[in-house]
Design a protein around this motif. Sequence first.
Motif, PDB file in Angstrom:
ATOM      1  N   ARG A   1      -5.416   6.102  -3.674  1.00  0.00           N
ATOM      2  CA  ARG A   1      -4.525   6.654  -2.648  1.00  0.00           C
ATOM      3  C   ARG A   1      -3.068   6.331  -2.914  1.00  0.00           C
ATOM      4  N   ARG A   2      -2.824   5.084  -3.348  1.00  0.00           N
ATOM      5  CA  ARG A   2      -1.460   4.678  -3.660  1.00  0.00           C
ATOM      6  C   ARG A   2      -1.484   3.776  -4.882  1.00  0.00           C
ATOM      7  N   SER A   3      -0.462   3.837  -5.693  1.00  0.00           N
ATOM      8  CA  SER A   3      -0.407   2.995  -6.874  1.00  0.00           C
ATOM      9  C   SER A   3       0.504   1.797  -6.671  1.00  0.00           C
ATOM     10  N   GLN A   4       1.081   1.639  -5.460  1.00  0.00           N
ATOM     11  CA  GLN A   4       1.873   0.458  -5.172  1.00  0.00           C
ATOM     12  C   GLN A   4       0.948  -0.715  -4.877  1.00  0.00           C
ATOM     13  N   THR A   5       1.497  -1.772  -4.274  1.00  0.00           N
ATOM     14  CA  THR A   5       0.709  -2.980  -4.108  1.00  0.00           C
ATOM     15  C   THR A   5       0.400  -3.372  -2.681  1.00  0.00           C
ATOM     16  N   PRO A   6       0.474  -2.497  -1.677  1.00  0.00           N
ATOM     17  CA  PRO A   6       0.224  -2.933  -0.315  1.00  0.00           C
ATOM     18  C   PRO A   6      -1.204  -3.449  -0.161  1.00  0.00           C
ATOM     19  N   LEU A   7      -1.315  -4.642   0.388  1.00  0.00           N
ATOM     20  CA  LEU A   7      -2.605  -5.286   0.419  1.00  0.00           C
ATOM     21  C   LEU A   7      -3.573  -4.675   1.408  1.00  0.00           C
ATOM     22  N   LYS A   8      -3.049  -3.979   2.414  1.00  0.00           N
ATOM     23  CA  LYS A   8      -3.939  -3.445   3.442  1.00  0.00           C
ATOM     24  C   LYS A   8      -4.463  -2.057   3.086  1.00  0.00           C
ATOM     25  N   ALA A   9      -4.098  -1.534   1.942  1.00  0.00           N
ATOM     26  CA  ALA A   9      -4.643  -0.251   1.520  1.00  0.00           C
ATOM     27  C   ALA A   9      -6.131  -0.376   1.334  1.00  0.00           C
ATOM     28  N   PRO A  10      -6.917   0.597   1.822  1.00  0.00           N
ATOM     29  CA  PRO A  10      -8.378   0.463   1.784  1.00  0.00           C
ATOM     30  C   PRO A  10      -8.909   0.472   0.376  1.00  0.00           C
ATOM     31  N   GLU A  11      -9.794  -0.486   0.091  1.00  0.00           N
ATOM     32  CA  GLU A  11     -10.435  -0.563  -1.208  1.00  0.00           C
ATOM     33  C   GLU A  11     -11.794   0.120  -1.177  1.00  0.00           C
ATOM     34  N   SER A  12     -12.354   0.241  -0.006  1.00  0.00           N
ATOM     35  CA  SER A  12     -13.699   0.776   0.052  1.00  0.00           C
ATOM     36  C   SER A  12     -13.886   1.534   1.333  1.00  0.00           C
TER      37      SER A  12
ATOM     38  N   PRO B   1      -0.435  -5.112 -15.658  1.00  0.00           N
ATOM     39  CA  PRO B   1      -0.284  -5.181 -14.201  1.00  0.00           C
ATOM     40  C   PRO B   1      -1.460  -4.507 -13.494  1.00  0.00           C
ATOM     41  N   VAL B   2      -1.796  -5.024 -12.331  1.00  0.00           N
ATOM     42  CA  VAL B   2      -2.930  -4.487 -11.559  1.00  0.00           C
ATOM     43  C   VAL B   2      -2.416  -3.486 -10.540  1.00  0.00           C
ATOM     44  N   ASP B   3      -2.883  -2.248 -10.633  1.00  0.00           N
ATOM     45  CA  ASP B   3      -2.561  -1.244  -9.622  1.00  0.00           C
ATOM     46  C   ASP B   3      -3.514  -1.406  -8.451  1.00  0.00           C
ATOM     47  N   ARG B   4      -2.943  -1.537  -7.253  1.00  0.00           N
ATOM     48  CA  ARG B   4      -3.774  -1.696  -6.062  1.00  0.00           C
ATOM     49  C   ARG B   4      -3.464  -0.594  -5.069  1.00  0.00           C
ATOM     50  N   PRO B   5      -4.485  -0.142  -4.324  1.00  0.00           N
ATOM     51  CA  PRO B   5      -5.872  -0.621  -4.322  1.00  0.00           C
ATOM     52  C   PRO B   5      -6.608  -0.259  -5.608  1.00  0.00           C
ATOM     53  N   VAL B   6      -7.533  -1.127  -6.014  1.00  0.00           N
ATOM     54  CA  VAL B   6      -8.198  -0.986  -7.311  1.00  0.00           C
ATOM     55  C   VAL B   6      -9.211   0.144  -7.306  1.00  0.00           C
ATOM     56  N   LEU B   7     -10.023   0.229  -6.268  1.00  0.00           N
ATOM     57  CA  LEU B   7     -11.132   1.181  -6.247  1.00  0.00           C
ATOM     58  C   LEU B   7     -10.773   2.515  -5.626  1.00  0.00           C
ATOM     59  N   SER B   8      -9.563   2.630  -5.110  1.00  0.00           N
ATOM     60  CA  SER B   8      -9.110   3.868  -4.499  1.00  0.00           C
ATOM     61  C   SER B   8      -7.763   4.232  -5.091  1.00  0.00           C
TER      62      SER B   8
END
Length: 403
Positions: free
Chosen positions: A392-403, A383-390
């Motif tokens: 901050r959170r290990s859930q999947t909210p798409l609006k979490a900042p990646e960069s 499974p992919v933990d998102r956001p990938v590059l940050s």
Amino acid sequence: MVRGASQRLSRQMGAVGQFWDAPFRPLFLAAALCAIATVAQWPLGLPPEVLSPGLWHAHEMLFGFGGAAVGGYMLTALPSWTGKQPVSGRPLVFLTLLWLLARIAAFNAGQLAPPVLALAGASYFLCLAALLTRQIVASRSWPKLGFVLAIIVLAGTDAALLRALALGELAVGREFVHAAVFVFALLMSLVGGKLVPAFTESWLAQSGHVGARPVPRLPVAAAIALVAAMGLQATGLDLPTGGLPVITAALLLWHMRGWRSSTILSEPLLVALHLGYLWLPLGLGLAGIARLAPLPISDTDALHMLTVGAMGGLVFAIAGRAAARRVAGGLRAGPGFASGFALIWLATCVRAALPENLTLSGALWCLGWLVFTLRLLPALFGPVDRPVLSGRRSQTPLKAPES
């Protein structure tokens, strides 16, 4: 027994399918493997089908290694820009196949017609631009269209370089190599100039540093100077095309003085970002000075600081975040990250100080990327933990900042 074997096969097939769930998985892996193959093959000799081994090497370092890394980063960050679902599955498979076909075409340039060769080189970037544009326009994230424009410029530059290579116009090909280096330098300045301060500021706040203050972003003047240098590249005038990179380098170094680099020495992931970005002003400055005055280091050697040092260092540092462990809402560098990055940084130093010793710098570079590849493998499945590059959170909210 048959049922157990069937379950194991099902799990294995599921794991293979998950490989295509995140853009960073195939594209960062492709970048790492290309980084090794492009340099490791150099001392072994290239077959006659490869026209101008020097330009082939430059092309693959820029458009093969750099192109895969740019695609991996932008598509990984895309959900945080747009709030849309990440690119995965068949579109990602198709994009990766286009990248692979471009590598095969460049290696067999002597056997392909110039239009076919040019189209093969540009297709990956045009597909990447289309994937980015679709989500950016749908979400009305208009400022991000600047990245799409840069990708389209890379597509045109790649096609023009391959066409010149096929026609034997080597001097023209070298000019396109220089132009491509400046395009990648602009991308590194824009992405790194935002990403490095953002991650630094976040880490300082999470670490409880007293009086943590905002870390300055990229000054607009530096980006303008670099764009102007790109525009004047074709003029052949040494003064503006040498002076503007020097001005850009000075602005970037002035900008970096506010990054509080001395406070992040305990965090390898941030140290790698800071040290990788440092090669950008150093390479630009020396490349500009080499056009204005005689130096012990040539213009070509200075450009390697931008490709081997800045591009290699930043790709290693950013991609390394995708392979990092998640601990208490943050990212932690895995075993081997620091040593792998140190090998890349040392390879750049050797390439700059001892340009005649290509074997040593190449061996250090390949060993560093081999370490990276081995550390990346566990992050390619599951499974992919998102956001990938940050972290901050290990859930999947798409609006979490990646960069």
